[in-house]
Design a protein around this motif. Structure first.
Motif, PDB file in Angstrom:
ATOM      1  N   UNK A 133       0.576   1.838   0.774  1.00 35.92           N
ATOM      2  CA  UNK A 133       1.627   2.850   0.685  1.00 35.92           C
ATOM      3  C   UNK A 133       2.886   2.348   1.396  1.00 35.92           C
ATOM      4  N   UNK A 134       3.894   2.923   1.156  1.00 36.10           N
ATOM      5  CA  UNK A 134       5.290   2.660   2.001  1.00 36.10           C
ATOM      6  C   UNK A 134       5.534   1.311   1.692  1.00 36.10           C
ATOM      7  N   UNK A 135       5.804   0.778   0.404  1.00 38.17           N
ATOM      8  CA  UNK A 135       6.146  -0.535  -0.066  1.00 38.17           C
ATOM      9  C   UNK A 135       5.176  -1.581   0.679  1.00 38.17           C
ATOM     10  N   UNK A 136       3.744  -1.230   0.560  1.00 34.31           N
ATOM     11  CA  UNK A 136       2.878  -2.203   1.078  1.00 34.31           C
ATOM     12  C   UNK A 136       3.206  -2.465   2.855  1.00 34.31           C
ATOM     13  N   UNK A 137       3.850  -1.496   3.518  1.00 33.41           N
ATOM     14  CA  UNK A 137       3.984  -1.519   4.939  1.00 33.41           C
ATOM     15  C   UNK A 137       2.802  -1.024   5.716  1.00 33.41           C
ATOM     16  N   UNK A 138       2.102  -0.135   5.118  1.00 29.81           N
ATOM     17  CA  UNK A 138       0.890   0.530   5.523  1.00 29.81           C
ATOM     18  C   UNK A 138      -0.087   0.586   4.453  1.00 29.81           C
ATOM     19  N   UNK A 139      -1.417   0.664   4.889  1.00 22.68           N
ATOM     20  CA  UNK A 139      -2.631   0.871   3.976  1.00 22.68           C
ATOM     21  C   UNK A 139      -3.176   2.096   4.216  1.00 22.68           C
ATOM     22  N   UNK A 140      -3.293   2.973   3.534  1.00 22.19           N
ATOM     23  CA  UNK A 140      -3.706   4.272   4.007  1.00 22.19           C
ATOM     24  C   UNK A 140      -5.309   4.655   3.788  1.00 22.19           C
ATOM     25  N   UNK A 141      -6.148   4.895   4.635  1.00 24.43           N
ATOM     26  CA  UNK A 141      -7.391   5.386   4.559  1.00 24.43           C
ATOM     27  C   UNK A 141      -7.682   6.842   4.484  1.00 24.43           C
ATOM     28  N   UNK A 149      15.424   4.509   2.387  1.00 23.06           N
ATOM     29  CA  UNK A 149      14.975   5.788   1.990  1.00 23.06           C
ATOM     30  C   UNK A 149      14.565   6.744   2.880  1.00 23.06           C
ATOM     31  N   UNK A 195      -6.287   7.439   8.452  1.00 25.51           N
ATOM     32  CA  UNK A 195      -5.744   6.317   9.230  1.00 25.51           C
ATOM     33  C   UNK A 195      -5.022   5.486   8.357  1.00 25.51           C
ATOM     34  N   UNK A 242      -3.081   1.947   8.416  1.00 24.01           N
ATOM     35  CA  UNK A 242      -3.156   0.764   8.988  1.00 24.01           C
ATOM     36  C   UNK A 242      -1.946  -0.049   8.768  1.00 24.01           C
ATOM     37  N   UNK A 243      -0.890  -0.113   9.708  1.00 20.92           N
ATOM     38  CA  UNK A 243       0.270  -0.417   9.531  1.00 20.92           C
ATOM     39  C   UNK A 243       0.771  -1.663   9.923  1.00 20.92           C
TER      40      UNK A 243
END
Lengths: 169, 169
Positions: free
Chosen positions: A35-43, B75, B61, B63-64
């Motif tokens: 998510x967020x332009x690949x700046x985070x990975x959401x579980x 944005x 969670x 993961x950032x």
């Protein structure tokens, strides 16, 4: 007089083993999505929070003192109006003691009493109404807690000292 | 052509300064109360979670990846149907960029754009509908997130790249 002490084995905390009681909050073994332009990975949706219509859900912090083992357990509690989640904020391990209700839902089923050990990166969410022991941290540390606030009785307690349940690692 | 870049000052995160946008999740400066036979100290109701009736609240969670400064913001987003809370799980600092809505609620008020720095022991909860930048962690780390899941559009986005907003520490 001889007192019979039941020593409970301690199991590693896994999603499958904890399923009858609630959810394990961890990334391990899950895929997630970017998510967020690949700046985070959401579980996503690791724990489902629940409240009755008269309550509301809130976040709190429990600052826990580390408990010494062996532990003698003397009570269980359950929250009939909402779920309750715990996430360690300092990587601290903790014990989770849970139990199924009796068929009439009024008491607990002692034979189903289980102890799980979180590795400190795992949190848990108790489903609404699940019997459990209050927080048992193995070292001093903070836990983020998500639970139901509001009027009405949301805590049943039961004395389990007659069972003389002990936990050792 | 000269491009005008607005450099935003970074403020320390405090309950009072963040009040127009939501809640700061921390024990610091709070009294709390003893629970569970004094084995824990509860700092209660630090953040109020919110959802519309069609949604439900859950824990996830994120993961950032750590972001490099200076950052150019492009944005903002807001969640019209529920609150969204972030709590660092590895003590990592992060930046929180927030903004008030325009009087008609349709856009944002650029003059109110603010940047706060969490010390890594502080989480935050965005009130429903508050304009904010997606998560900006200053190092790799996990965040526990409490937000609304369910059908319906729960994310408005706005392009702020024409403002050329930069953050430096």
């Amino acid at each position: 007089m001889t007192v019979q002490i039941t020593r409970l084995p301690v199991a590693n905390l896994t999603t499958d083993a904890f399923l009858p009681f609630g959810q394990v909050i961890e990334c391990e073994g899950r895929v997630g999505h970017s998510i967020n332009d690949a700046s985070s990975h959401r579980f996503s949706d690791l724990a489902q929070l629940e409240t009755d219509a008269d309550g509301r859900l809130a976040l709190s912090i429990f600052r826990a003192s580390g408990q010494m083992l062996p532990l003698m357990l003397n009570r269980l509690e359950r929250h009939p109006l909402g779920s309750q989640a715990f996430m360690p904020l300092n990587g601290q391990s903790f014990l989770i003691v849970v139990c199924l209700a009796s068929p009439d839902q009024m008491h607990f089923n002692a034979a189903s009493l289980k102890v799980f050990l979180s590795n400190g990166r795992q949190g848990i969410n108790f489903n609404r109404g699940v019997w459990h022991h209050p927080l048992l941290s193995l070292s001093d540390g903070d836990f983020l807690v998500a639970d139901r606030l509001g009027s009405g009785n949301n805590c049943d307690e039961i004395d389990i000292s007659p069972w003389c349940v002990a936990i050792e690692l």
